[in-house]
Design an enzyme around this catalytic site. Structure first.
Site, PDB file in Angstrom:
ATOM      1  N   HIS A 167       7.758 -21.536   2.367  1.00  0.00           N
ATOM      2  CA  HIS A 167       8.833 -22.208   1.608  1.00  0.00           C
ATOM      3  C   HIS A 167       8.258 -23.196   0.595  1.00  0.00           C
ATOM      4  CE1 HIS A 167      12.811 -21.054   3.004  1.00  0.00           C
ATOM      5  NE2 HIS A 167      12.477 -21.178   4.272  1.00  0.00           N
ATOM      6  N   GLY A 225      12.939 -24.597  12.212  1.00  0.00           N
ATOM      7  CA  GLY A 225      12.088 -25.176  11.183  1.00  0.00           C
ATOM      8  C   GLY A 225      12.882 -25.404   9.914  1.00  0.00           C
ATOM      9  N   GLN A 258      14.472 -26.809   0.999  1.00  0.00           N
ATOM     10  CA  GLN A 258      15.760 -26.317   1.511  1.00  0.00           C
ATOM     11  C   GLN A 258      16.812 -27.420   1.543  1.00  0.00           C
ATOM     12  OE1 GLN A 258      13.890 -24.416   5.176  1.00  0.00           O
ATOM     13  NE2 GLN A 258      15.571 -23.009   4.739  1.00  0.00           N
ATOM     14  N   HIS A 294       6.269 -19.410   8.197  1.00  0.00           N
ATOM     15  CA  HIS A 294       7.534 -19.288   7.448  1.00  0.00           C
ATOM     16  C   HIS A 294       7.780 -20.546   6.613  1.00  0.00           C
ATOM     17  CE1 HIS A 294      11.979 -18.033   7.328  1.00  0.00           C
ATOM     18  NE2 HIS A 294      12.000 -19.276   6.874  1.00  0.00           N
ATOM     19  N   GLU A 295       7.583 -21.725   7.211  1.00  0.00           N
ATOM     20  CA  GLU A 295       7.907 -22.980   6.510  1.00  0.00           C
ATOM     21  C   GLU A 295       6.886 -23.312   5.419  1.00  0.00           C
ATOM     22  OE1 GLU A 295      10.813 -23.966   6.942  1.00  0.00           O
ATOM     23  OE2 GLU A 295      11.202 -22.882   8.805  1.00  0.00           O
ATOM     24  N   CYS A 353      16.557 -17.537   8.556  1.00  0.00           N
ATOM     25  CA  CYS A 353      16.231 -18.647   7.681  1.00  0.00           C
ATOM     26  C   CYS A 353      17.525 -19.416   7.418  1.00  0.00           C
ATOM     27  CB  CYS A 353      15.659 -18.116   6.367  1.00  0.00           C
ATOM     28  SG  CYS A 353      15.267 -19.400   5.172  1.00  0.00           S
ATOM     29  N   LEU A 354      17.470 -20.740   7.475  1.00  0.00           N
ATOM     30  CA  LEU A 354      18.691 -21.525   7.279  1.00  0.00           C
ATOM     31  C   LEU A 354      19.260 -21.374   5.874  1.00  0.00           C
ATOM     32  CD1 LEU A 354      17.839 -24.779   9.277  1.00  0.00           C
ATOM     33  CD2 LEU A 354      19.228 -22.824   9.989  1.00  0.00           C
TER      34      LEU A 354
HETATM   35 ZN   LIG Z   1      13.444 -20.438   5.911  1.00  0.00          ZN
END
Ligand SMILES: [Zn+2]
Length: 178
Positions: A140, A46, A51, A136-137, A94-95
């Protein structure tokens, strides 16, 4: 399509609350295409717009483990409308926090609404990995990170690891350069 730079913690844009999308135009479509390509290049499940330095309420998710691309969902203006079932703890990454994985508690099922790239409504009720990724997204887009859900101790360790590895602030990561 292009692979975008990924903002790393503690980049300030990760704390921004993203804005509602009102224009379903070519610019939005390009952002969605680039976000999907970036997510796959980074091997993520995701990605949220902030991000990649855009403050629009846009996420892309793909919970498939094999056959990448088969379960891609582009979600514009996503909102979780119901949290269902019990709470489950799972290992999350997480990226924006490369190589950091921590146990995070989430609801096991959710109902959410969003729009597709043309503005058409999407309504989904789901459990399993997709439910976790969407929680999670969507966090963000509200400036909330998985880090915030950890104990003070685990937060401190993760912050130190990021600082040691990347130093400084407002860093980003260019894929293919590491
Ligand atoms: Zn993340």
């Amino acid at each position: 399509m292009a692979i975008l730079d990924i903002m790393l913690y503690p980049h300030t844009i990760l704390r921004e609350r993203c804005r509602e999308v009102t224009q379903f135009d070519r610019e939005l479509h390009r952002l969605l295409d680039d976000m999907a390509e970036t997510m796959y290049a980074a091997n993520g499940a995701g990605l949220a717009a902030n991000q990649v330095a855009s403050t629009q309420r846009v996420i892309v998710v793909d919970p498939s483990r094999e056959d990448r691309g088969s379960e891609l969902l582009e979600l514009v203006n996503p909102t979780i409308t119901a949290f269902l079932g019990g709470r489950v703890v799972g290992e999350e990454g997480c990226l924006s926090f490369p190589d950091i994985y921590e146990p995070v508690e989430r609801y096991e099922a959710i109902r959410f609404e969003a729009q597709d790239r043309h503005g058409a409504p999407i309504r989904i009720e789901t459990d399993g990995f997709l439910a976790i990724v969407v929680q999670h997204e969507v966090d963000h887009l509200n400036g909330v990170l998985f880090l915030d859900k950890l104990s003070r101790l685990r937060q401190g360790l993760a912050k130190r690891k990021m600082k040691k590895r990347y130093g400084g602030t407002d860093l980003h990561r260019r894929l293919g350069e590491e």
